[in-house]
Scaffold this motif. Structure first.
Motif, PDB file in Angstrom:
ATOM      1  N   ASP A  65       0.820  -1.217   0.000  1.00  0.00           N
ATOM      2  CA  ASP A  65       0.000   0.000   0.000  1.00  0.00           C
ATOM      3  C   ASP A  65       0.850   1.261   0.000  1.00  0.00           C
ATOM      4  O   ASP A  65       0.417   2.305  -0.504  1.00  0.00           O
ATOM      5  N   LEU A  66       2.063   1.183   0.524  1.00  0.00           N
ATOM      6  CA  LEU A  66       2.955   2.344   0.528  1.00  0.00           C
ATOM      7  C   LEU A  66       3.455   2.679  -0.876  1.00  0.00           C
ATOM      8  O   LEU A  66       3.856   3.803  -1.137  1.00  0.00           O
ATOM      9  N   ASN A  67       3.454   1.689  -1.757  1.00  0.00           N
ATOM     10  CA  ASN A  67       3.810   1.899  -3.158  1.00  0.00           C
ATOM     11  C   ASN A  67       5.157   2.621  -3.306  1.00  0.00           C
ATOM     12  O   ASN A  67       5.284   3.562  -4.074  1.00  0.00           O
ATOM     13  N   ASP A  68       6.168   2.160  -2.546  1.00  0.00           N
ATOM     14  CA  ASP A  68       7.459   2.845  -2.556  1.00  0.00           C
ATOM     15  C   ASP A  68       8.613   1.993  -3.085  1.00  0.00           C
ATOM     16  O   ASP A  68       9.774   2.336  -2.899  1.00  0.00           O
ATOM     17  N   ALA A  69       8.293   0.882  -3.745  1.00  0.00           N
ATOM     18  CA  ALA A  69       9.358   0.070  -4.344  1.00  0.00           C
ATOM     19  C   ALA A  69      10.080   0.895  -5.400  1.00  0.00           C
ATOM     20  O   ALA A  69       9.491   1.798  -6.005  1.00  0.00           O
ATOM     21  N   PRO A  70      11.363   0.624  -5.634  1.00  0.00           N
ATOM     22  CA  PRO A  70      12.132   1.411  -6.600  1.00  0.00           C
ATOM     23  C   PRO A  70      11.532   1.341  -8.003  1.00  0.00           C
ATOM     24  O   PRO A  70      11.438   0.260  -8.593  1.00  0.00           O
ATOM     25  N   LEU A  71      11.136   2.480  -8.496  1.00  0.00           N
ATOM     26  CA  LEU A  71      10.448   2.566  -9.789  1.00  0.00           C
ATOM     27  C   LEU A  71      11.308   2.023 -10.928  1.00  0.00           C
ATOM     28  O   LEU A  71      10.800   1.333 -11.808  1.00  0.00           O
ATOM     29  N   HIS A  72      12.604   2.311 -10.911  1.00  0.00           N
ATOM     30  CA  HIS A  72      13.469   1.812 -11.992  1.00  0.00           C
ATOM     31  C   HIS A  72      13.470   0.290 -12.036  1.00  0.00           C
ATOM     32  O   HIS A  72      13.473  -0.305 -13.108  1.00  0.00           O
ATOM     33  N   ALA A  73      13.448  -0.349 -10.882  1.00  0.00           N
ATOM     34  CA  ALA A  73      13.448  -1.818 -10.832  1.00  0.00           C
ATOM     35  C   ALA A  73      12.108  -2.376 -11.298  1.00  0.00           C
ATOM     36  O   ALA A  73      12.058  -3.360 -12.038  1.00  0.00           O
ATOM     37  N   LEU A  74      11.017  -1.745 -10.871  1.00  0.00           N
ATOM     38  CA  LEU A  74       9.688  -2.182 -11.329  1.00  0.00           C
ATOM     39  C   LEU A  74       9.565  -2.032 -12.839  1.00  0.00           C
ATOM     40  O   LEU A  74       9.049  -2.926 -13.516  1.00  0.00           O
ATOM     41  N   ASN A  75      10.040  -0.925 -13.371  1.00  0.00           N
ATOM     42  CA  ASN A  75       9.996  -0.711 -14.826  1.00  0.00           C
ATOM     43  C   ASN A  75      10.881  -1.713 -15.559  1.00  0.00           C
ATOM     44  O   ASN A  75      10.507  -2.221 -16.621  1.00  0.00           O
ATOM     45  N   GLN A  76      12.037  -2.007 -14.990  1.00  0.00           N
ATOM     46  CA  GLN A  76      12.954  -2.975 -15.588  1.00  0.00           C
ATOM     47  C   GLN A  76      12.278  -4.343 -15.691  1.00  0.00           C
ATOM     48  O   GLN A  76      12.368  -5.015 -16.724  1.00  0.00           O
ATOM     49  N   MET A  77      11.581  -4.728 -14.649  1.00  0.00           N
ATOM     50  CA  MET A  77      10.851  -5.987 -14.691  1.00  0.00           C
ATOM     51  C   MET A  77       9.724  -5.929 -15.713  1.00  0.00           C
ATOM     52  O   MET A  77       9.588  -6.824 -16.539  1.00  0.00           O
ATOM     53  N   GLN A  78       8.907  -4.881 -15.641  1.00  0.00           N
ATOM     54  CA  GLN A  78       7.738  -4.769 -16.513  1.00  0.00           C
ATOM     55  C   GLN A  78       8.126  -4.814 -17.986  1.00  0.00           C
ATOM     56  O   GLN A  78       7.445  -5.449 -18.790  1.00  0.00           O
ATOM     57  N   GLU A  79       9.219  -4.161 -18.336  1.00  0.00           N
ATOM     58  CA  GLU A  79       9.673  -4.146 -19.731  1.00  0.00           C
ATOM     59  C   GLU A  79      10.194  -5.508 -20.184  1.00  0.00           C
ATOM     60  O   GLU A  79      10.330  -5.748 -21.383  1.00  0.00           O
ATOM     61  N   SER A  80      10.475  -6.390 -19.248  1.00  0.00           N
ATOM     62  CA  SER A  80      10.996  -7.722 -19.561  1.00  0.00           C
ATOM     63  C   SER A  80       9.900  -8.768 -19.711  1.00  0.00           C
ATOM     64  O   SER A  80      10.126  -9.823 -20.287  1.00  0.00           O
ATOM     65  N   ILE A  81       8.725  -8.475 -19.188  1.00  0.00           N
ATOM     66  CA  ILE A  81       7.661  -9.475 -19.068  1.00  0.00           C
ATOM     67  C   ILE A  81       6.782  -9.526 -20.315  1.00  0.00           C
ATOM     68  O   ILE A  81       6.325  -8.494 -20.795  1.00  0.00           O
ATOM     69  N   ILE A  82       6.530 -10.733 -20.792  1.00  0.00           N
ATOM     70  CA  ILE A  82       5.557 -10.972 -21.860  1.00  0.00           C
ATOM     71  C   ILE A  82       4.196 -11.264 -21.232  1.00  0.00           C
ATOM     72  O   ILE A  82       3.193 -10.691 -21.606  1.00  0.00           O
ATOM     73  N   THR A  83       4.186 -12.193 -20.263  1.00  0.00           N
ATOM     74  CA  THR A  83       2.954 -12.612 -19.595  1.00  0.00           C
ATOM     75  C   THR A  83       3.189 -12.626 -18.088  1.00  0.00           C
ATOM     76  O   THR A  83       4.207 -13.119 -17.624  1.00  0.00           O
ATOM     77  N   ASN A  84       2.221 -12.103 -17.363  1.00  0.00           N
ATOM     78  CA  ASN A  84       2.285 -12.066 -15.905  1.00  0.00           C
ATOM     79  C   ASN A  84       1.030 -12.750 -15.381  1.00  0.00           C
ATOM     80  O   ASN A  84      -0.071 -12.210 -15.511  1.00  0.00           O
ATOM     81  N   LEU A  85       1.174 -13.947 -14.824  1.00  0.00           N
ATOM     82  CA  LEU A  85       0.013 -14.656 -14.297  1.00  0.00           C
ATOM     83  C   LEU A  85      -0.397 -14.093 -12.943  1.00  0.00           C
ATOM     84  O   LEU A  85       0.411 -13.489 -12.246  1.00  0.00           O
ATOM     85  N   LYS A  86      -1.638 -14.325 -12.576  1.00  0.00           N
ATOM     86  CA  LYS A  86      -2.148 -13.833 -11.301  1.00  0.00           C
ATOM     87  C   LYS A  86      -1.386 -14.507 -10.151  1.00  0.00           C
ATOM     88  O   LYS A  86      -1.235 -15.733 -10.136  1.00  0.00           O
ATOM     89  N   PRO A  87      -0.911 -13.710  -9.169  1.00  0.00           N
ATOM     90  CA  PRO A  87      -0.213 -14.301  -8.031  1.00  0.00           C
ATOM     91  C   PRO A  87      -1.111 -15.245  -7.234  1.00  0.00           C
ATOM     92  O   PRO A  87      -2.324 -15.056  -7.152  1.00  0.00           O
TER      93      PRO A  87
END
Length: 101
Positions: A65-87
């Motif tokens: 809920d704090l939404n404070d994870a490092p944005l560069h790392a989240l973007n790096q992951m997102q740009e790498s992902i083709i499919t993201n299944l529900k956790p």
């Protein structure tokens, strides 16, 4: 203990970026929010599976809920992902994993 299982299909040429992003996000939650860490696995055909451990669902919810994870790392992951299944969210009933050496 509370565990979340994640699954992704990652672009073939983006494995290193995905792994680096996952590690940075995990490190952030361990250092700043009490996460118990994670383990990332590569399976077949550019698919990855990971599980992240938390003391409780409430601890994870508060951290997210704090939404404070490092944005560069989240973007790096997102740009790498083709499919993201529900956790898959799970409560630990029995833990027979050996401690890391």
């Amino acid at each position: 203990m509370y565990t979340v299982l994640y699954q992704w299909k990652v672009h073939h040429d983006k494995h290193s970026e995905f792994i680096a992003g996952w590690e940075a996000v995990t490190d952030h939650y361990v250092v700043h929010h009490g996460s118990l860490g994670s383990m990332l696995h590569e399976i077949a055909d550019d698919n990855f599976v990971a599980y992240a451990r938390w003391p409780s669902k409430q601890a994870r919810d508060i951290a997210f809920d704090l939404n404070d994870a490092p944005l560069h790392a989240l973007n790096q992951m997102q740009e790498s992902i083709i499919t993201n299944l529900k956790p898959v969210e799970m409560l630990v009933i029995s833990n027979k994993l050996m401690a890391q050496l």
